[in-house]
Motif scaffolding. Structure first.
Motif, mmCIF file in Angstrom:
data_model
loop_
_atom_site.group_PDB
_atom_site.id
_atom_site.type_symbol
_atom_site.label_atom_id
_atom_site.label_comp_id
_atom_site.label_asym_id
_atom_site.label_seq_id
_atom_site.Cartn_x
_atom_site.Cartn_y
_atom_site.Cartn_z
ATOM 1 N N ALA A 273 35.413 23.053 -2.121
ATOM 2 C CA ALA A 273 35.391 24.187 -1.205
ATOM 3 C C ALA A 273 34.055 24.228 -0.474
ATOM 4 O O ALA A 273 33.977 24.639 0.678
ATOM 5 N N SER A 274 33.006 23.774 -1.163
ATOM 6 C CA SER A 274 31.667 23.639 -0.581
ATOM 7 C C SER A 274 30.843 22.767 -1.516
ATOM 8 O O SER A 274 31.162 22.636 -2.695
ATOM 9 N N GLY A 275 29.793 22.168 -1.014
ATOM 10 C CA GLY A 275 28.904 21.369 -1.853
ATOM 11 C C GLY A 275 29.574 20.161 -2.454
ATOM 12 O O GLY A 275 30.534 19.613 -1.912
ATOM 13 N N THR A 276 29.042 19.757 -3.634
ATOM 14 C CA THR A 276 29.561 18.587 -4.345
ATOM 15 C C THR A 276 29.721 18.919 -5.830
ATOM 16 O O THR A 276 28.959 18.440 -6.670
ATOM 17 N N PRO A 277 30.700 19.751 -6.167
ATOM 18 C CA PRO A 277 30.874 20.136 -7.562
ATOM 19 C C PRO A 277 31.380 19.005 -8.444
ATOM 20 O O PRO A 277 32.041 18.078 -7.969
ATOM 21 N N ALA A 278 31.044 19.097 -9.717
ATOM 22 C CA ALA A 278 31.636 18.206 -10.719
ATOM 23 C C ALA A 278 32.992 18.767 -11.099
ATOM 24 O O ALA A 278 33.155 19.975 -11.241
ATOM 25 N N VAL A 279 33.969 17.878 -11.227
ATOM 26 C CA VAL A 279 35.331 18.282 -11.590
ATOM 27 C C VAL A 279 35.757 17.462 -12.795
ATOM 28 O O VAL A 279 35.612 16.240 -12.799
ATOM 29 N N TYR A 280 36.277 18.150 -13.800
ATOM 30 C CA TYR A 280 36.745 17.491 -15.013
ATOM 31 C C TYR A 280 38.227 17.803 -15.179
ATOM 32 O O TYR A 280 38.646 18.943 -15.060
ATOM 33 N N VAL A 281 39.017 16.772 -15.439
ATOM 34 C CA VAL A 281 40.460 16.908 -15.603
ATOM 35 C C VAL A 281 40.861 16.244 -16.916
ATOM 36 O O VAL A 281 40.474 15.109 -17.175
ATOM 37 N N SER A 282 41.631 16.964 -17.723
ATOM 38 C CA SER A 282 42.145 16.430 -18.990
ATOM 39 C C SER A 282 43.664 16.494 -18.986
ATOM 40 O O SER A 282 44.245 17.523 -18.633
ATOM 41 N N GLU A 283 44.287 15.382 -19.391
ATOM 42 C CA GLU A 283 45.743 15.350 -19.520
ATOM 43 C C GLU A 283 46.150 16.000 -20.837
ATOM 44 O O GLU A 283 45.478 15.877 -21.854
ATOM 45 N N ARG A 284 47.289 16.701 -20.808
ATOM 46 C CA ARG A 284 47.869 17.292 -22.011
ATOM 47 C C ARG A 284 49.331 16.881 -22.090
ATOM 48 O O ARG A 284 50.018 16.815 -21.086
ATOM 49 N N GLY A 285 49.777 16.608 -23.288
ATOM 50 C CA GLY A 285 51.182 16.228 -23.398
ATOM 51 C C GLY A 285 51.646 16.113 -24.811
ATOM 52 O O GLY A 285 50.981 16.364 -25.751
ATOM 53 N N ALA B 298 42.292 10.276 -22.059
ATOM 54 C CA ALA B 298 42.917 10.658 -20.789
ATOM 55 C C ALA B 298 42.133 11.782 -20.110
ATOM 56 O O ALA B 298 42.693 12.764 -19.654
ATOM 57 N N GLY B 299 40.814 11.622 -20.065
ATOM 58 C CA GLY B 299 39.968 12.570 -19.354
ATOM 59 C C GLY B 299 39.403 11.910 -18.105
ATOM 60 O O GLY B 299 39.171 10.700 -18.078
ATOM 61 N N TYR B 300 39.206 12.686 -17.072
ATOM 62 C CA TYR B 300 38.683 12.190 -15.806
ATOM 63 C C TYR B 300 37.521 13.068 -15.373
ATOM 64 O O TYR B 300 37.487 14.255 -15.672
ATOM 65 N N GLY B 301 36.588 12.506 -14.644
ATOM 66 C CA GLY B 301 35.511 13.264 -14.039
ATOM 67 C C GLY B 301 35.202 12.689 -12.679
ATOM 68 O O GLY B 301 35.288 11.473 -12.480
ATOM 69 N N LEU B 302 34.890 13.556 -11.732
ATOM 70 C CA LEU B 302 34.497 13.079 -10.411
ATOM 71 C C LEU B 302 33.588 14.103 -9.765
ATOM 72 O O LEU B 302 33.545 15.259 -10.179
ATOM 73 N N THR B 303 32.850 13.662 -8.776
ATOM 74 C CA THR B 303 32.075 14.562 -7.935
ATOM 75 C C THR B 303 32.897 14.788 -6.679
ATOM 76 O O THR B 303 33.152 13.859 -5.917
ATOM 77 N N ALA B 304 33.360 16.031 -6.498
ATOM 78 C CA ALA B 304 34.187 16.346 -5.334
ATOM 79 C C ALA B 304 33.314 16.421 -4.089
ATOM 80 O O ALA B 304 32.110 16.675 -4.166
ATOM 81 N N SER B 305 33.944 16.200 -2.965
ATOM 82 C CA SER B 305 33.238 16.243 -1.681
ATOM 83 C C SER B 305 34.150 16.904 -0.658
ATOM 84 O O SER B 305 35.195 17.453 -1.005
ATOM 85 N N ASN B 306 33.778 16.793 0.627
ATOM 86 C CA ASN B 306 34.605 17.376 1.686
ATOM 87 C C ASN B 306 35.741 16.443 2.107
ATOM 88 O O ASN B 306 36.426 16.710 3.076
ATOM 89 N N ALA B 307 35.956 15.364 1.355
ATOM 90 C CA ALA B 307 37.080 14.448 1.577
ATOM 91 C C ALA B 307 38.013 14.511 0.375
ATOM 92 O O ALA B 307 37.571 14.581 -0.770
ATOM 93 N N SER B 308 39.298 14.481 0.626
ATOM 94 C CA SER B 308 40.283 14.511 -0.454
ATOM 95 C C SER B 308 40.139 13.278 -1.338
ATOM 96 O O SER B 308 39.993 12.161 -0.839
#
Length: 122
Positions: free
Chosen positions: A110-122, A25-35
């Motif tokens: 917020a700026s650029g194209t950062p990598a974002v990692y999200v992990s579920e916990r439960g 249950a891990g996710y990764g994406l490259t964030a941008s200026n679009a939601s």
């Protein structure tokens, strides 16, 4: 020999239980200026851990329609900021034993194209 886990302590010195990572249950994406939206999270997920690398991001938990926009500066109420290199745990709300109030997370750079990692916990 026994082994113990050192948990963080609250202000009264009592250990704070840490929710385990959910398998697969891990996710990764490259964030941008679009939601962008992650989810739906697995049933029973109570917390997500978010890490941004390269630049900060704004995030907002919600349902399958949640979006996040860059706030006008300065702002007093708006989306939540995760700075580059920071790791933040975000509770998804809901009542004990009931479903989480949020099952998605919207992300925008917020700026650029950062990598974002999200992990579920439960």
């Amino acid at each position: 020999m026994t082994s113990s886990t050192l948990l963080p302590l609250d202000d009264t010195g009592l250990p704070i239980p840490v929710l385990p990572l959910r398998i697969g249950a891990g996710y990764g994406l490259t964030a941008s200026n679009a939601s962008q939206r992650l989810g739906p999270f697995q049933a029973g997920t109570r917390v997500v851990t978010v890490r941004a690398i390269g630049a900060g991001v704004f995030v907002e938990p919600g349902d399958g329609t949640v979006v996040v926009a860059l706030p006008a500066m300065p702002f007093s109420l708006g989306p939540h900021y995760v700075a580059s290199g920071e790791t933040v745990d975000i509770a998804l709300g809901g009542s004990a034993g009931g479903p989480a109030a949020a099952d998605h997370l919207a992300v925008i750079a917020a700026s650029g194209t950062p990598a974002v990692y999200v992990s579920e916990r439960g």
